[in-house]
Motif scaffolding. Sequence first.
Motif, PDB file in Angstrom:
ATOM      1  N   TYR A  72       0.838  -1.212   0.000  1.00  0.00           N
ATOM      2  CA  TYR A  72       0.000   0.000   0.000  1.00  0.00           C
ATOM      3  C   TYR A  72       0.867   1.253   0.000  1.00  0.00           C
ATOM      4  O   TYR A  72       0.646   2.172  -0.792  1.00  0.00           O
ATOM      5  N   LYS A  75       2.670   1.623  -3.333  1.00  0.00           N
ATOM      6  CA  LYS A  75       1.801   2.003  -4.449  1.00  0.00           C
ATOM      7  C   LYS A  75       1.185   3.388  -4.252  1.00  0.00           C
ATOM      8  O   LYS A  75       0.873   4.075  -5.222  1.00  0.00           O
ATOM      9  N   SER A  76       0.972   3.756  -2.987  1.00  0.00           N
ATOM     10  CA  SER A  76       0.372   5.072  -2.760  1.00  0.00           C
ATOM     11  C   SER A  76       1.389   6.203  -2.935  1.00  0.00           C
ATOM     12  O   SER A  76       1.019   7.338  -3.204  1.00  0.00           O
ATOM     13  N   ILE A  79       1.184   7.915  -6.259  1.00  0.00           N
ATOM     14  CA  ILE A  79      -0.093   8.638  -6.366  1.00  0.00           C
ATOM     15  C   ILE A  79       0.031   9.990  -5.673  1.00  0.00           C
ATOM     16  O   ILE A  79      -0.383  11.029  -6.190  1.00  0.00           O
ATOM     17  N   TRP A  80       0.647   9.955  -4.490  1.00  0.00           N
ATOM     18  CA  TRP A  80       0.854  11.188  -3.725  1.00  0.00           C
ATOM     19  C   TRP A  80       1.814  12.115  -4.463  1.00  0.00           C
ATOM     20  O   TRP A  80       1.593  13.331  -4.546  1.00  0.00           O
ATOM     21  N   GLU A  82       2.354  12.249  -7.610  1.00  0.00           N
ATOM     22  CA  GLU A  82       1.659  12.797  -8.782  1.00  0.00           C
ATOM     23  C   GLU A  82       0.795  13.991  -8.374  1.00  0.00           C
ATOM     24  O   GLU A  82       0.797  15.036  -9.031  1.00  0.00           O
ATOM     25  N   TYR A  83       0.075  13.814  -7.265  1.00  0.00           N
ATOM     26  CA  TYR A  83      -0.760  14.913  -6.766  1.00  0.00           C
ATOM     27  C   TYR A  83       0.108  16.111  -6.409  1.00  0.00           C
ATOM     28  O   TYR A  83      -0.208  17.253  -6.766  1.00  0.00           O
ATOM     29  N   LYS A  86       1.311  18.007  -9.467  1.00  0.00           N
ATOM     30  CA  LYS A  86       0.253  18.804 -10.106  1.00  0.00           C
ATOM     31  C   LYS A  86      -0.090  20.020  -9.245  1.00  0.00           C
ATOM     32  O   LYS A  86      -0.324  21.115  -9.756  1.00  0.00           O
ATOM     33  N   HIS A  87      -0.126  19.765  -7.931  1.00  0.00           N
ATOM     34  CA  HIS A  87      -0.497  20.860  -7.039  1.00  0.00           C
ATOM     35  C   HIS A  87       0.582  21.936  -7.007  1.00  0.00           C
ATOM     36  O   HIS A  87       0.277  23.124  -6.847  1.00  0.00           O
ATOM     37  N   ILE A  90      -0.062  24.614  -9.537  1.00  0.00           N
ATOM     38  CA  ILE A  90      -1.154  25.502  -9.140  1.00  0.00           C
ATOM     39  C   ILE A  90      -0.687  26.446  -8.027  1.00  0.00           C
ATOM     40  O   ILE A  90      -0.988  27.643  -8.022  1.00  0.00           O
ATOM     41  N   TRP A  91       0.088  25.882  -7.086  1.00  0.00           N
ATOM     42  CA  TRP A  91       0.549  26.685  -5.948  1.00  0.00           C
ATOM     43  C   TRP A  91       1.513  27.771  -6.414  1.00  0.00           C
ATOM     44  O   TRP A  91       1.457  28.911  -5.938  1.00  0.00           O
TER      45      TRP A  91
ATOM     46  N   CYS B 105      -7.254  29.256  -6.815  1.00  0.00           N
ATOM     47  CA  CYS B 105      -6.309  28.187  -6.483  1.00  0.00           C
ATOM     48  C   CYS B 105      -7.044  26.947  -5.984  1.00  0.00           C
ATOM     49  O   CYS B 105      -6.756  25.825  -6.395  1.00  0.00           O
ATOM     50  N   LYS B 108      -8.886  25.136  -8.795  1.00  0.00           N
ATOM     51  CA  LYS B 108      -7.989  24.355  -9.647  1.00  0.00           C
ATOM     52  C   LYS B 108      -7.474  23.114  -8.923  1.00  0.00           C
ATOM     53  O   LYS B 108      -7.195  22.089  -9.551  1.00  0.00           O
ATOM     54  N   ILE B 112      -7.782  17.750  -8.949  1.00  0.00           N
ATOM     55  CA  ILE B 112      -6.622  16.864  -8.789  1.00  0.00           C
ATOM     56  C   ILE B 112      -6.621  16.238  -7.403  1.00  0.00           C
ATOM     57  O   ILE B 112      -6.155  15.113  -7.227  1.00  0.00           O
ATOM     58  N   TYR B 116      -6.733  12.273  -6.728  1.00  0.00           N
ATOM     59  CA  TYR B 116      -5.809  11.615  -5.801  1.00  0.00           C
ATOM     60  C   TYR B 116      -6.576  10.781  -4.787  1.00  0.00           C
ATOM     61  O   TYR B 116      -6.238   9.620  -4.516  1.00  0.00           O
ATOM     62  N   LYS B 119      -7.965   7.593  -6.331  1.00  0.00           N
ATOM     63  CA  LYS B 119      -6.932   6.567  -6.557  1.00  0.00           C
ATOM     64  C   LYS B 119      -6.516   5.914  -5.249  1.00  0.00           C
ATOM     65  O   LYS B 119      -6.294   4.714  -5.177  1.00  0.00           O
ATOM     66  N   LEU B 123      -7.097   1.984  -4.239  1.00  0.00           N
ATOM     67  CA  LEU B 123      -5.960   1.153  -3.825  1.00  0.00           C
ATOM     68  C   LEU B 123      -6.264   0.470  -2.502  1.00  0.00           C
ATOM     69  O   LEU B 123      -6.032  -0.732  -2.344  1.00  0.00           O
ATOM     70  N   ILE B 127      -6.683  -3.701  -1.923  1.00  0.00           N
ATOM     71  CA  ILE B 127      -5.897  -4.448  -0.938  1.00  0.00           C
ATOM     72  C   ILE B 127      -6.809  -5.058   0.122  1.00  0.00           C
ATOM     73  O   ILE B 127      -6.637  -6.212   0.528  1.00  0.00           O
TER      74      ILE B 127
END
Lengths: 142, 133
Positions: A72, A75-76, A79-80, A82-83, A86-87, A90-91, B105, B108, B112, B116, B119, B123, B127
């Motif tokens: 977990y 794999k997470s 994902i984090w 990626e977030y 992207k964030h 924006i920030w 902000c 936007k 996302i 997140y 996903k 997950l 599991i």
Amino acid sequence: MFVTVELLKSHDACQDQVDLFATTFPDGVCVTEAVCLAVADKFDFAWAAENLLPPEARAEYRAKHAPIRAEYKAKSAPIWAEYQAKHAVIWAEYEAKRAPIRAEYEAKDAPILAEYLAKRAPIRAEYEAKRAALFGRIAETI
Amino acid sequence: MFITVEILRSHKACQDQVDLFAATFPDGVQVTEAVCLAAADKFDFRWAAENLLPPEARAEYQAKHASILGEYRAKRAPIWAEYRASNAAIWDAYGTKHAAIWAECKAKSAPILAEYEAKRAALFGRIAETLGD
């Protein structure tokens, strides 16, 4: 894995999440991917992963399912990431827009603040002197 | 009360204050009211009172300091109010402009963040399915 209100309470889940769970699943729920996806934005899955994945026999469970927790986490992580990536865009855009507004505010505030600090200075100095003198008088007796 | 660099260090004073003390009183100092007054704007007497005074003396300091602090705050209050009144218009203008870019902000970020969370939840579900009851 079957989750109930009692199970959440026994793991010291926060009251908001217990109440939400009791309203959403009054008879408990058999956890599946579909169920989790349907409530993805409602429940704290980070907490659930850390607190509910281990069974009641915690020590035995941890040994048995350590690879699952590791899976977990492994794999997470992307994902984090990626977030976060992207964030960050924006920030950065937010910070870029905020900077001139803040600078404008600070430029206009500067003389007002300076006047306040100038007026406060003697009061502050008087307070600091009294505080230091008090400390000194008491320390003299020791 | 005699204070030395070693005493300050043993009470985990911050390095800046230790350095200043060592430079000002290289051989330590016998604490008196006059000594403290001379250094009133240099040393952190709040920290000193909390950390260097024994319990009974600290309680005496705290009791007497309360009225000194109250007097300071009472004198400061009107000039702070004056500052806030003078500053209010530009602060409100900043707040209005900031609210707009902050809302942008958040708007936007929302999709996302939702992506997140979806996903992560999926997950967890995948599991959890493998665990049985």
